[in-house]
Design a protein around this motif. Structure first.
Motif, PDB file in Angstrom:
ATOM      1  N   CYS A  53       8.627  -0.500  -7.720  1.00  0.00           N
ATOM      2  CA  CYS A  53       8.112  -0.241  -8.808  1.00  0.00           C
ATOM      3  C   CYS A  53       8.650  -0.509 -10.125  1.00  0.00           C
ATOM      4  O   CYS A  53       9.476   0.157 -10.653  1.00  0.00           O
ATOM      5  N   TYR A  54       8.118  -1.719 -10.594  1.00  0.00           N
ATOM      6  CA  TYR A  54       8.921  -2.197 -11.947  1.00  0.00           C
ATOM      7  C   TYR A  54       7.830  -2.961 -12.677  1.00  0.00           C
ATOM      8  O   TYR A  54       6.997  -3.631 -12.096  1.00  0.00           O
ATOM      9  N   PRO A  55       7.911  -3.076 -13.934  1.00  0.00           N
ATOM     10  CA  PRO A  55       8.481  -2.106 -15.073  1.00  0.00           C
ATOM     11  C   PRO A  55       7.952  -0.918 -15.464  1.00  0.00           C
ATOM     12  O   PRO A  55       8.150  -0.346 -16.255  1.00  0.00           O
ATOM     13  N   GLN A  56       7.111  -0.354 -14.393  1.00  0.00           N
ATOM     14  CA  GLN A  56       6.698   1.081 -14.777  1.00  0.00           C
ATOM     15  C   GLN A  56       6.199   1.714 -13.414  1.00  0.00           C
ATOM     16  O   GLN A  56       5.571   1.075 -12.520  1.00  0.00           O
ATOM     17  N   PHE A  57       6.571   2.920 -13.368  1.00  0.00           N
ATOM     18  CA  PHE A  57       6.270   3.811 -12.201  1.00  0.00           C
ATOM     19  C   PHE A  57       5.141   4.625 -12.621  1.00  0.00           C
ATOM     20  O   PHE A  57       5.032   5.331 -13.724  1.00  0.00           O
ATOM     21  N   GLY A  58       4.236   4.822 -11.509  1.00  0.00           N
ATOM     22  CA  GLY A  58       3.061   5.676 -11.801  1.00  0.00           C
ATOM     23  C   GLY A  58       2.013   5.167 -12.780  1.00  0.00           C
ATOM     24  O   GLY A  58       1.899   3.846 -13.134  1.00  0.00           O
TER      25      GLY A  58
END
Length: 293
Positions: A53-58
């Motif tokens: 999960c990159y560059p953002q989780f959730g």
């Protein structure tokens, strides 16, 4: 180009997403969960294994859920820079992958980077993932990150997580309300989606029915996310069976609360090590066996 690569007899990684999709023990038992309804077709990520999960989780940002790295085609890095590690003597096999942003990626997230991922298997069966993200941009950028790790368990109601006691956590089911863990271990009776803050380097998942314990070690990842969708949410997920929540648990090494910021030329390293032992030691014993974490 083949989208999957076996880096040992019992372990497999997908070039789609840089995703580990199989990790088996010496008895041939699969240790990672994959949904029977998982979709193995780009651009959608596959439900299971270990997602990057990159560059953002959730959904705490402007990008789609969990960012774009898990939806991209990675390439095998034939000439990676050396890893500064004392593990080389214990590594049985490994593969290096590389991801760079496409023009479409730069339109939605205008930052240039090189993401190198090494997935290695030790002689004793331990699985290690090392992510190295370098800023090759002309200005700083920030990101959140997680190894979204789907563990296979016998029965979620018989599983407990140790090592997160007394910690503060964000309850993602209640608008990220800040709460404090009160139990002597985490057990499961309903949907759970929590981000434990400033968590220890070692967490244990005890599966009593299988007499198996997963030891999850991490470096560079201050948070731990614990997730199980339970019955109601499972029925809303097209790529997940209605009853499959009973046989899986996600425990993710992550950097969520405080995003990582890289200046031009800087590199960040995040490391995850998974061990499966055929017993149910108490957490104190597991901590002593955590191999340097």
């Amino acid at each position: 180009m083949a989208l999957t690569k076996s880096f040992s007899e019992t372990h497999m990684i997908s070039l789609h997403g840089g995703q580990v999709i199989s990790w088996r023990n010496e008895q041939g038992e699969e240790l990672l969960f994959t949904s029977n309804k998982a979709i193995f077709k780009p651009p959608k990520s596959m439900r299971g294994g270990i997602q990057i999960c990159y560059p953002q989780f959730g959904d705490c940002g402007l990008l789609d859920q969990h960012g774009f790295a898990r939806n991209k085609i990675w390439v095998i890095d034939e000439n990676p820079p050396p890893l500064h590690s004392n593990e080389s003597s214990s590594v049985k096999s490994f593969v290096d992958l590389l991801l760079k942003p496409s023009e479409d990626d730069l339109k939605q997230w205008p930052h240039s980077f090189e993401f190198r991922l090494r997935v290695s298997l030790a002689v004793d069966g331990d699985l290690t993932l090392v992510s190295r993200i370098r800023n090759i941009n002309g200005k700083p950028f920030s990101f959140s990150f997680a190894y979204h790790t789907y563990l296979s368990v016998s029965d979620i109601s018989e599983v407990r997580v140790e090592g997160l006691e007394t910690l503060d956590y964000l309850d993602n089911l209640s608008k990220r309300e800040l709460l404090t863990e009160q139990g002597d271990a985490i057990t499961f009776e309903s949907e759970m989606d929590r981000t434990y803050l400033r968590s220890p380097k070692v967490v244990a998942v005890l599966d009593h029915e299988r007499k198996r314990t997963y030891v999850i070690g991490k470096e560079g990842l201050p948070d731990t996310v614990v997730w199980n969708p339970w019955e109601k949410k499972s029925k809303t997920m097209a790529d997940f069976g209605d009853d499959e929540y009973k046989s899986m648990l996600c425990v993710n090494g992550a950097a969520v609360e405080r995003p990582i910021t890289l200046k031009p030329g800087e590199e960040w390293t995040g490391r995850l090590m998974l061990t499966a032992v055929k017993s149910s030691f108490c957490f104190d014993q597991l901590e002593l066996q955590s191999k340097g974490f």
